[in-house]
Design a protein around this motif. Sequence first.
Motif, PDB file in Angstrom:
ATOM      1  N   MET A  42      -6.331 -31.647 -33.293  1.00  0.00           N
ATOM      2  CA  MET A  42      -6.176 -31.760 -32.140  1.00  0.00           C
ATOM      3  C   MET A  42      -5.404 -32.354 -31.328  1.00  0.00           C
ATOM      4  N   SER A  43      -5.160 -34.212 -31.875  1.00  0.00           N
ATOM      5  CA  SER A  43      -4.101 -34.789 -30.815  1.00  0.00           C
ATOM      6  C   SER A  43      -2.865 -34.297 -31.499  1.00  0.00           C
ATOM      7  N   TYR A  44      -2.357 -33.901 -32.420  1.00  0.00           N
ATOM      8  CA  TYR A  44      -0.899 -32.786 -32.274  1.00  0.00           C
ATOM      9  C   TYR A  44      -0.501 -31.842 -31.864  1.00  0.00           C
ATOM     10  N   ASN A  45      -1.594 -30.943 -31.851  1.00  0.00           N
ATOM     11  CA  ASN A  45      -1.650 -29.351 -31.015  1.00  0.00           C
ATOM     12  C   ASN A  45      -2.084 -29.909 -28.922  1.00  0.00           C
ATOM     13  N   GLU A  46      -2.483 -31.244 -28.751  1.00  0.00           N
ATOM     14  CA  GLU A  46      -2.222 -32.022 -27.490  1.00  0.00           C
ATOM     15  C   GLU A  46      -0.491 -32.285 -26.696  1.00  0.00           C
ATOM     16  N   CYS A  47      -0.287 -32.334 -28.469  1.00  0.00           N
ATOM     17  CA  CYS A  47       0.847 -33.142 -27.627  1.00  0.00           C
ATOM     18  C   CYS A  47       1.770 -31.736 -27.304  1.00  0.00           C
ATOM     19  N   TYR A  48       2.398 -31.439 -27.727  1.00  0.00           N
ATOM     20  CA  TYR A  48       3.178 -29.868 -28.261  1.00  0.00           C
ATOM     21  C   TYR A  48       2.713 -28.563 -27.660  1.00  0.00           C
ATOM     22  N   PHE A  49       1.553 -28.550 -27.246  1.00  0.00           N
ATOM     23  CA  PHE A  49       0.813 -27.641 -26.430  1.00  0.00           C
ATOM     24  C   PHE A  49       2.244 -26.789 -25.880  1.00  0.00           C
ATOM     25  N   LYS A  50       2.193 -27.645 -24.815  1.00  0.00           N
ATOM     26  CA  LYS A  50       3.671 -27.819 -23.329  1.00  0.00           C
ATOM     27  C   LYS A  50       4.969 -26.564 -23.844  1.00  0.00           C
ATOM     28  N   ARG A  51       5.004 -27.271 -25.465  1.00  0.00           N
ATOM     29  CA  ARG A  51       6.887 -27.134 -25.527  1.00  0.00           C
ATOM     30  C   ARG A  51       6.852 -25.833 -26.084  1.00  0.00           C
ATOM     31  N   ILE A  52       7.748 -25.428 -25.607  1.00  0.00           N
ATOM     32  CA  ILE A  52       8.131 -24.069 -26.340  1.00  0.00           C
ATOM     33  C   ILE A  52      10.052 -24.001 -27.354  1.00  0.00           C
ATOM     34  N   HIS A  53       8.736 -23.470 -28.285  1.00  0.00           N
ATOM     35  CA  HIS A  53       9.814 -23.180 -30.008  1.00  0.00           C
ATOM     36  C   HIS A  53      10.852 -22.678 -28.964  1.00  0.00           C
ATOM     37  N   LYS A  54      11.556 -22.884 -30.086  1.00  0.00           N
ATOM     38  CA  LYS A  54      13.435 -22.594 -29.475  1.00  0.00           C
ATOM     39  C   LYS A  54      13.191 -20.941 -30.247  1.00  0.00           C
ATOM     40  N   GLY A  55      13.697 -20.027 -28.928  1.00  0.00           N
ATOM     41  CA  GLY A  55      13.970 -18.455 -28.713  1.00  0.00           C
ATOM     42  C   GLY A  55      13.040 -18.246 -27.830  1.00  0.00           C
ATOM     43  N   PHE A  56      11.819 -18.649 -28.212  1.00  0.00           N
ATOM     44  CA  PHE A  56      10.246 -17.864 -27.405  1.00  0.00           C
ATOM     45  C   PHE A  56      10.919 -18.117 -26.348  1.00  0.00           C
ATOM     46  N   GLY A  57      11.229 -18.716 -25.095  1.00  0.00           N
ATOM     47  CA  GLY A  57      11.440 -19.203 -23.672  1.00  0.00           C
ATOM     48  C   GLY A  57      12.422 -17.634 -23.479  1.00  0.00           C
ATOM     49  N   GLN A  58      13.208 -17.476 -24.613  1.00  0.00           N
ATOM     50  CA  GLN A  58      13.759 -16.535 -24.032  1.00  0.00           C
ATOM     51  C   GLN A  58      13.604 -15.159 -24.081  1.00  0.00           C
ATOM     52  N   VAL A  59      12.282 -14.265 -25.254  1.00  0.00           N
ATOM     53  CA  VAL A  59      11.639 -13.746 -25.410  1.00  0.00           C
ATOM     54  C   VAL A  59      10.285 -13.685 -24.798  1.00  0.00           C
ATOM     55  N   GLN A  60       9.566 -14.107 -24.210  1.00  0.00           N
ATOM     56  CA  GLN A  60       8.686 -14.499 -23.444  1.00  0.00           C
ATOM     57  C   GLN A  60       7.832 -12.649 -23.418  1.00  0.00           C
ATOM     58  N   ASP A  61       8.657 -12.082 -22.326  1.00  0.00           N
ATOM     59  CA  ASP A  61       8.222 -10.971 -22.164  1.00  0.00           C
ATOM     60  C   ASP A  61       8.294 -10.271 -22.719  1.00  0.00           C
ATOM     61  N   THR A  62       8.767  -9.536 -23.441  1.00  0.00           N
ATOM     62  CA  THR A  62       8.706  -8.947 -24.742  1.00  0.00           C
ATOM     63  C   THR A  62       7.962  -9.451 -25.938  1.00  0.00           C
ATOM     64  N   LEU A  63       7.373 -11.066 -25.952  1.00  0.00           N
ATOM     65  CA  LEU A  63       6.281 -10.779 -27.360  1.00  0.00           C
ATOM     66  C   LEU A  63       5.044 -10.486 -26.170  1.00  0.00           C
ATOM     67  N   GLU A  64       4.928 -10.767 -24.419  1.00  0.00           N
ATOM     68  CA  GLU A  64       3.583 -10.465 -24.206  1.00  0.00           C
ATOM     69  C   GLU A  64       3.144  -9.503 -24.045  1.00  0.00           C
ATOM     70  N   SER A  65       4.351  -8.364 -24.254  1.00  0.00           N
ATOM     71  CA  SER A  65       4.024  -6.680 -24.292  1.00  0.00           C
ATOM     72  C   SER A  65       3.213  -6.726 -25.585  1.00  0.00           C
TER      73      SER A  65
END
Length: 96
Positions: A70-93
């Motif tokens: 839970m602590s680890y998830n809390e620290c990295y919750f808002k982090r966007i992993h490499k490449g995921f920000g570029q394809v967020q719309d595709t993944l959401e679809s």
Amino acid sequence: DKSYNHVIRNLKDIEPDLLVFYDYPKQIRASIYSTNMIESFNNVIKRKAKPKAELPTEQSLDTFIGIQAMSYNECYFKRIHKGFGQVQDTLESYFD
């Protein structure tokens, strides 16, 4: 080749599952098949468990690991992993 017939047959059986990460955008493939995030979390657990020496019960170990997760998830919750920000719309679809 006859000597590898069994191996080839087994690979053909699992091929759809083995290469499923190719169905995702190229920008995130390395993140999907990499174990860096898992190894990082394991290192956190090892480092924090070392001073504890022995946990008295299995329940206390489960609790300890749960709190660390839970602590680890809390620290990295808002982090966007490499490449995921570029394809967020595709993944959401994929999940619509």
